[in-house]
Design an enzyme around this catalytic site. Structure first.
Site, PDB file in Angstrom:
ATOM      1  N   GLY A 193       0.906  -1.173  -0.005  1.00 39.30           N
ATOM      2  CA  GLY A 193      -0.076  -0.024   0.143  1.00 39.30           C
ATOM      3  C   GLY A 193       0.874   1.562  -0.017  1.00 39.30           C
ATOM      4  O   GLY A 193       2.110   1.006  -0.012  1.00 39.30           O
ATOM      5  N   SER A 194       0.320   2.525  -0.084  1.00 42.14           N
ATOM      6  CA  SER A 194       1.148   3.709  -0.127  1.00 42.14           C
ATOM      7  C   SER A 194       0.023   4.855  -0.028  1.00 42.14           C
ATOM      8  O   SER A 194      -0.911   4.741  -0.640  1.00 42.14           O
ATOM      9  CB  SER A 194       2.081   4.005  -1.338  1.00 42.14           C
ATOM     10  OG  SER A 194       2.891   2.587  -1.550  1.00 42.14           O
ATOM     11  N   ASN A 195       0.830   6.008   0.383  1.00 42.72           N
ATOM     12  CA  ASN A 195       0.330   7.447   0.001  1.00 42.72           C
ATOM     13  C   ASN A 195       1.225   7.963  -0.848  1.00 42.72           C
ATOM     14  O   ASN A 195       2.483   7.922  -0.824  1.00 42.72           O
ATOM     15  CB  ASN A 195       0.148   8.305   1.078  1.00 42.72           C
ATOM     16  CG  ASN A 195      -0.890   7.543   2.147  1.00 42.72           C
ATOM     17  OD1 ASN A 195      -1.812   7.179   1.846  1.00 42.72           O
ATOM     18  ND2 ASN A 195      -0.501   7.653   3.484  1.00 42.72           N
ATOM     19  N   ASN A 213      -3.877   4.351  -2.609  1.00 41.85           N
ATOM     20  CA  ASN A 213      -4.686   3.031  -3.101  1.00 41.85           C
ATOM     21  C   ASN A 213      -6.124   2.967  -3.399  1.00 41.85           C
ATOM     22  O   ASN A 213      -6.609   1.799  -3.365  1.00 41.85           O
ATOM     23  CB  ASN A 213      -4.263   1.917  -1.948  1.00 41.85           C
ATOM     24  CG  ASN A 213      -2.626   1.933  -1.607  1.00 41.85           C
ATOM     25  OD1 ASN A 213      -2.346   2.233  -0.300  1.00 41.85           O
ATOM     26  ND2 ASN A 213      -1.794   1.874  -2.565  1.00 41.85           N
TER      27      ASN A 213
END
Length: 821
Positions: free
Chosen positions: A268-270, A533
């Site tokens: 996941g990520s921002n 995401n």
């Protein structure tokens, strides 16, 4: 000695600017290369350049927190320095990866791994089969753009040589990491090993999580209603008995492909790219915040700067064992990635021929599965080695899975990255790019980004978003008529009995079966693009991306984290977030990232406090009455932040976890999801719902059972190597999941979330960046760089990046290693 900054955009477009740029480049090349030793003897490289005899010269300058800056004359030397530096910090991790990718875990550790009985044997079957099939070598034999470029081949060869040089210099028996010191499985590596790492990373959201399932696939016997035949057609020596794999109709493992065959991994990520209209300075900025496991070897980041004067100067981070910076910046451009919400694989349901579970029907005609016999070396409990022959099964739609294989149906998975080594081509070209146009060209030329969105900005102040990843060419019509619904123990899958459900192709796609650049989501803005995401639709709510093929936007609904991210940007732009005047600065960008806001609490905490004030005694899940008055006081006093020192955050996280277990959120939110209000719904918590009351009572019980006060600081129960951690995963932007003993070797020994942080401003005078590698540069618990940056993360502190040679040389604790072969 320092290096001159690049000229501004306007200078470069003037004649005098162009001449000055050439002069500056010559100055940069001569000044910086002078830092390297002259080779004792010289040879001519493939490009006519002068290189040291043996082709390897590099300088490794380590600044604060052990961050390596690799300087070389050419790609051979750059890879050499990178491989050596990485081995200094993480020799055990790469050695362990290589054991897996060579299919040798059973040889060194026995057939049973941490995942359960026979897990090493199943994994080895998959990877050994891949080696024997020559899958990676076949891709290497292709010419660019399908295969690696000449520069990359040289860099990977250098990386392997640098890693091996470290092993020779240090001696395996004297390695500083006790986890692999003197171990027989720590051996020299080859370029093929490194390319296998790249190939494995490219498939990590699809086929790789199912590797043991593929390796353990066994057809059922026709006369036993689905009982499996043993996957041991032949054995040599005294092989240990194999444990049976999944029985017929066993459900697909959690975390594997879901609806319509989308496979997901724990990623996941921002990511934000802020343009000139969103910042107070008018300079573009990029925020990098990938969320990955902290303990999985090939999914940890390593921070590095890679410099060949006049050719490449890129700083950022790459995944363990990969030879490049995959998230980072250069002088004029910065980019980040977040995990794409698109499909990158498909399940296919195979209709089997009656009486022959290894044949399936397509368009009314029978096809036999392809079989490959794979010999696997296995060490028994007495240390004796033997060879077990295993069998892999493959269909036209990809490898066959053990799970849910009955006498009537089998399942196969087709991975859109099954032919992808092009990713490194794309990332190297992106690292060389001077602007967004060149970044787009790099991605369109190589089409190698495997499973992520890209968010980028350059010194013009523009921003760019795209999903250029490998996505199956499936139309909405195909998905509608080809998708077979999931059963209780079977996944949703495409109908493999008809070729009309196979992937199509685009004319501009580099390889068949995927969408080309003309269909990929793209958005260019001068304010911002952002992703957490979620699908591409709300990359910027002022310009929604719609009309995309369904495989790109599986669920347009926004979870709490992307909602919070967009809210944070909007509030910073209008100055209502408490961080001062409107518009982003470098300081407020970092403060926003580590503000540790919790949207679920911002929109629901008051509802819960009202509920517990009205009901000071609540019934828990076990039917017992629980006094929640102290919990109510704690939540009322809490500032709704998930700082390491926050009192109330731990209680909220525990309460919310119980609440999520009580049923779908839409059923207990005070305001349900409204498609007309996608950025602000659902929200609130219905305190009259008995499930909400039961969740709070049960949370209080949990604290009592652990003899903890309900106002325990978050950092007391969420740690890595004994260091208190901020963040959460119940509506937090800064995602962290960890137990009280994570990283200490005591269960639970895992953590997940924020890994490599980078906040960079692209100014006319060059980049200004701050970074943070939350678990440090080394996975060796004995290293001073094992958790040194974790302590910074706990205190919300960042590392000021040293990018220029002058900045690097200015570090009072600088340590330099010069390599020359």
């Amino acid at each position: 000695m320092g290096e001159p900054r690049a000229l501004t955009k306007h200078q470069r477009y003037s004649l005098s600017g162009r001449l000055a740029a050439v002069a500056a480049a010559l100055c940069l090349t001569s000044a910086t290369v002078a830092l390297l030793p002259a080779p004792s003897s010289a040879a001519t490289g493939p490009g006519g350049e002068t290189v040291a005899a043996g082709g390897h010269t590099a300088r490794i300058s380590r600044t604060e927190y052990g961050i390596p800056h690799i300087l070389a004359r050419d790609f051979d030397g750059l890879g050499y320095g990178y491989g050596y530096a990485f081995a200094q910090d993480n020799v055990c991790e790469l050695a362990d990866q290589v054991v897996t990718l060579r299919g040798e875990r059973s040889r060194f550790f026995g057939p049973d791994g941490e995942s359960g009985e026979g897990s090493n044997l199943a994994s080895d079957t998959y990877y050994k089969g891949q080696r024997r099939a020559g899958t990676v070598q076949r891709l290497l034999d292709r010419k660019a753009p399908l295969g690696p470029t000449a520069e990359l081949r040289r860099m990977v060869e250098g990386y392997a040589a640098g890693y091996n040089r470290y092993l020779r210099d240090t001696d395996v028996g004297k390695l500083p990491d006790p986890r692999c010191k003197g171990k027989p499985w720590v051996r020299p590596i080859t370029p093929l090993d490194l390319w296998s790492v790249v190939y494995d990373v490219n498939k990590v959201t699809a086929e790789v999580p199912l590797a043991p399932d593929i390796g353990d696939a066994k057809p059922p016997t026709a006369d036993a209603g689905g009982t499996e035949a043993p996957n041991t057609p032949d054995s040599k020596g005294e092989a240990p008995s194999e444990t049976s794999g999944a029985t017929a109709a066993t459900p697909i493992a959690p975390g594997a492909p879901d609806a319509q065959g989308l496979a997901t991994a724990d990623v996941g990520s921002n990511g934000w790219a802020l343009g000139r209209d969103a910042t107070r300075t008018g300079n573009a900025m990029v925020l990098t915040n990938p969320h990955l496991p902290w303990t999985v070897g090939n999914f940890r980041f390593y921070q590095v700067q890679l410099t060949i004067p006049g050719t490449l100067d890129v700083s950022g981070a790459g995944l363990y064992g990969t030879p490049l910076v995959e998230i980072g910046h250069n002088q004029n451009l910065a980019w980040t990635h977040t995990a794409s919400d698109a499909q990158h694989a498909s399940f296919y349901a195979l209709k089997l021929v009656p009486g022959d579970p290894t044949s399936y029907v397509v368009d009314g005609k029978a096809e036999r599965m392809k079989r490959r016999t794979v010999p696997v070396s296995v060490r028994d409990e007495n240390g004796k080695l033997s060879t077990v022959d295993r069998t892999l099964y493959t269909s036209r739609f990809g490898p066959v899975l053990s799970s849910a294989w009955t006498t009537k149906t089998a399942y196969a998975i087709r991975d859109a990255n099954a032919d992808n080594l092009r990713s490194m081509n794309a990332w190297l070209a992106m690292g060389k790019a001077h602007n967004l146009a060149q970044l787009r060209t790099a991605q369109n030329t190589y089409q190698g980004i495997p499973w992520t969105y890209t968010l980028a900005a350059d010194t013009s102040g523009g921003t760019y978003f795209t999903d250029s990843s490998a996505v199956p060419h499936l139309t909405d019509a195909q998905l509608g008529r080809c998708t077979l619904p999931a059963g209780e123990e079977t996944p949703a899958a495409l109908d493999g009995s008809t070729s009309s459900c196979a992937w199509g192709s685009d004319p501009d796609a580099l390889v068949p079966g995927v969408y080309g650049p003309s269909h990929q989501p793209k958005l260019s803005r001068t304010d911002y693009v952002a992703n957490s995401n979620n699908g591409p639709q709300y990359t910027n709510p002022e310009a929604p991306l719609t009309g995309l093929p369904g495989v790109y936007d599986i669920d347009p609904r926004l979870d709490q984290r992307p909602q919070l991210g967009l809210r944070m940007i909007a509030q910073r732009r209008d100055g209502t977030d408490g961080l001062g005047a409107p518009g982003f600065t470098e300081d407020t960008l970092r403060a926003s990232m580590l503000g540790n806001r919790v949207l679920s609490a911002e929109t629901g905490r008051d509802d819960v406090v009202d509920m517990c004030r009205a009901h000071p005694s609540l019934t828990a899940a076990d039917g017992k009455e629980v006094d929640v008055r102290q919990a109510c006081t704690t939540l009322a006093r809490w500032d709704t932040r998930a700082d390491a020192t926050s009192r109330g955050a731990a209680l909220w996280i525990t309460f919310y976890a119980h609440l999520l277990g009580e049923g779908p959120p839409d059923t207990w939110h005070r305001v349900p999801y409204d498609p007309a209000q996608p950025l602000t719904t659902p929200r609130g918590i219905n305190g009259d719902d008995m499930r909400v009351q039961r969740a709070l009572a049960s949370a209080v019980q949990d604290f009592a059972a652990r003899d903890l006060p309900v106002d325990t600081e978050l950092g007391a129960v969420q740690k890595w190597a004994g260091i208190p951690l901020p963040g959460c995963d119940v509506g937090c932007f800064d995602v962290v999941e960890a137990g009280p003993d994570s990283g200490t070797g005591t269960p639970p020994a895992g953590a997940f979330g924020t890994s490599f942080l980078m906040a960079v401003e692209l100014t006319a005078d060059g980049p200004r960046a701050h970074t943070l590698l939350t678990y440090g540069e080394s996975a060796n618990p004995a290293s001073p760089h094992y958790a040194d940056q974790t302590r910074l993360f706990s205190r919300k502190q960042w590392v000021t990046e040293r990018f220029t040679q002058a900045e690097i040389a200015g570090d009072p604790a600088l340590k330099v290693t010069t390599l020359h072969s």
